[in-house]
Write an enzyme that holds these catalytic residues in place. Sequence first.
Site, mmCIF file in Angstrom:
data_model
loop_
_atom_site.group_PDB
_atom_site.id
_atom_site.type_symbol
_atom_site.label_atom_id
_atom_site.label_comp_id
_atom_site.label_asym_id
_atom_site.label_seq_id
_atom_site.Cartn_x
_atom_site.Cartn_y
_atom_site.Cartn_z
ATOM 1 C CE1 TYR A 155 -21.136 0.309 -7.949
ATOM 2 C CE2 TYR A 155 -18.879 -0.481 -7.795
ATOM 3 C CZ TYR A 155 -19.959 -0.080 -8.560
ATOM 4 O OH TYR A 155 -19.858 -0.070 -9.927
ATOM 5 C CE LYS A 159 -22.203 -2.525 -10.154
ATOM 6 N NZ LYS A 159 -23.166 -2.501 -11.270
ATOM 7 C CB THR A 190 -18.869 7.064 -16.854
ATOM 8 O OG1 THR A 190 -18.766 6.586 -15.500
ATOM 9 C CG2 THR A 190 -18.528 5.947 -17.822
HETATM 10 N N1 LIG Z 1 -17.542 3.915 -14.426
HETATM 11 C C1 LIG Z 1 -16.960 2.940 -13.811
HETATM 12 O O1 LIG Z 1 -15.793 3.058 -13.415
HETATM 13 C C2 LIG Z 1 -17.656 1.628 -13.590
HETATM 14 C C3 LIG Z 1 -16.877 0.517 -13.254
HETATM 15 C C4 LIG Z 1 -17.502 -0.701 -13.059
HETATM 16 C C5 LIG Z 1 -18.863 -0.807 -13.179
HETATM 17 N N2 LIG Z 1 -19.590 0.304 -13.481
HETATM 18 C C6 LIG Z 1 -21.035 0.134 -13.591
HETATM 19 O O2 LIG Z 1 -21.429 0.551 -14.867
HETATM 20 C C7 LIG Z 1 -22.813 0.909 -14.854
HETATM 21 C C8 LIG Z 1 -22.982 2.215 -15.586
HETATM 22 O O3 LIG Z 1 -22.306 3.231 -14.893
HETATM 23 P P1 LIG Z 1 -21.517 4.416 -15.621
HETATM 24 O O4 LIG Z 1 -20.106 4.292 -15.243
HETATM 25 O O5 LIG Z 1 -21.892 4.464 -17.029
HETATM 26 O O6 LIG Z 1 -22.046 5.706 -14.811
HETATM 27 P P2 LIG Z 1 -23.301 6.628 -15.047
HETATM 28 O O7 LIG Z 1 -23.587 7.244 -13.725
HETATM 29 O O8 LIG Z 1 -23.041 7.499 -16.213
HETATM 30 O O9 LIG Z 1 -24.428 5.592 -15.468
HETATM 31 C C9 LIG Z 1 -25.304 4.976 -14.581
HETATM 32 C C10 LIG Z 1 -26.672 5.142 -15.155
HETATM 33 O O10 LIG Z 1 -27.620 4.406 -14.396
HETATM 34 C C11 LIG Z 1 -28.720 5.248 -14.167
HETATM 35 N N3 LIG Z 1 -29.446 4.801 -12.976
HETATM 36 C C12 LIG Z 1 -29.023 4.763 -11.699
HETATM 37 N N4 LIG Z 1 -30.006 4.329 -10.896
HETATM 38 C C13 LIG Z 1 -31.072 4.071 -11.703
HETATM 39 C C14 LIG Z 1 -32.386 3.611 -11.465
HETATM 40 N N5 LIG Z 1 -32.813 3.335 -10.230
HETATM 41 N N6 LIG Z 1 -33.205 3.445 -12.537
HETATM 42 C C15 LIG Z 1 -32.782 3.738 -13.789
HETATM 43 N N7 LIG Z 1 -31.560 4.209 -14.061
HETATM 44 C C16 LIG Z 1 -30.716 4.373 -13.028
HETATM 45 C C17 LIG Z 1 -28.116 6.637 -13.999
HETATM 46 O O11 LIG Z 1 -29.054 7.653 -14.146
HETATM 47 C C18 LIG Z 1 -27.098 6.619 -15.112
HETATM 48 O O12 LIG Z 1 -27.659 6.956 -16.359
HETATM 49 C C19 LIG Z 1 -23.222 0.912 -13.395
HETATM 50 O O13 LIG Z 1 -23.903 -0.291 -13.086
HETATM 51 C C20 LIG Z 1 -21.895 0.945 -12.659
HETATM 52 O O14 LIG Z 1 -21.983 0.387 -11.371
HETATM 53 C C21 LIG Z 1 -19.026 1.518 -13.708
#
Ligand SMILES: NC(=O)c1ccc[n+]([C@@H]2O[C@H](COP(=O)([O-])OP(=O)(O)OC[C@H]3O[C@@H](n4cnc5c(N)ncnc54)[C@H](O)[C@@H]3O)[C@@H](O)[C@H]2O)c1
Length: 252
Positions: A155, A159, A190
């Site tokens: 991961y 990133k 989330t």
């Molecule tokens: N939640 C955290 O702590 C956090 C921290 C830093 C970064 N992020 C990043 O934020 C972004 C959103 O994550 P989140 O926390 O809202 O979690 P989440 O799991 O609710 O959202 C991720 C979304 O991406 C979609 N997704 C995954 N693979 C996909 C694909 N191949 N095609 C289309 N959609 C796809 C999932 O279905 C989901 O709706 C991600 O990129 C994640 O890496 C999250």
Amino acid sequence: MARFTNKVVLVTGGTSGIGKATAEAFAAEGAKVVVSGRREPEGNAVVEGIRKAGGEATFVRADVAKEDDVKQLVAATVAKYGRLDVAFNNAGVEWTGALTDATEADYRRVFDANVWGVLGAMKYEIPELVKAGGGAVVNTSSIAGHVGMAGVSVYIASKHAVEGLTKSAALEFAKQGVRVTAVAPAAIVTDMVDRFVGGEHSDQGKGLAAMHPVGRMGRAEEVAAAVLYLASDAAKFVTGVSLPVDGGWLAQ
Ligand SMILES: NC(=O)c1ccc[n+]([C@@H]2O[C@H](COP(=O)([O-])OP(=O)(O)OC[C@H]3O[C@@H](n4cnc5c(N)ncnc54)[C@H](O)[C@@H]3O)[C@@H](O)[C@H]2O)c1
């Protein structure tokens, strides 16, 4: 006037979490929003919520790991609303484990979604932003794009790649009026954090919250606020940067 009146905004990974909150925030500020994701019922529910609140949105199904899906997604956006002004490339998947347990399949699953999902999206979005006379891309990175962490190597690598893509694309298209930035959240409440540590209130969740200088995890709405700033005219001299939304994590 609302900040995004008459702007067309595309959000990937818009069916939950940060993407959903950001799609709702853009719509509340007057944007026409294309909510994209793989899960149709969830996507339709997000769109319905936006419409009930008086906003304009439509769902287009796409898997960002697949080039044809993303090509169709951008084409469908322009067909529906006539242009593209802002793209929020947010879809992503997590991975945890020992580096020595990582498999080629893990690597491909994570890089297909997190890295190709951003690169492939920009490939089709940016020409439309140029056609619209300029625009903004915001990519979802992470604090994991800025520092290493034990037990999250695949991961972290994905990133860090998003950070590199953001800077390179910003430089490549700066003269054409396209700004490319990223947000770098720390732990945000989330589904992803639920899967990662079993939720905010588990022992692991409390431990993770305590690692943030502010003493808590963030909220999806707090990331959305940063994305809207980066996509707005208030940030018109801002490009190639990644904005931490991290409760002070990266200051440590
Ligand atoms: N939640 C955290 O702590 C956090 C921290 C830093 C970064 N992020 C990043 O934020 C972004 C959103 O994550 P989140 O926390 O809202 O979690 P989440 O799991 O609710 O959202 C991720 C979304 O991406 C979609 N997704 C995954 N693979 C996909 C694909 N191949 N095609 C289309 N959609 C796809 C999932 O279905 C989901 O709706 C991600 O990129 C994640 O890496 C999250």
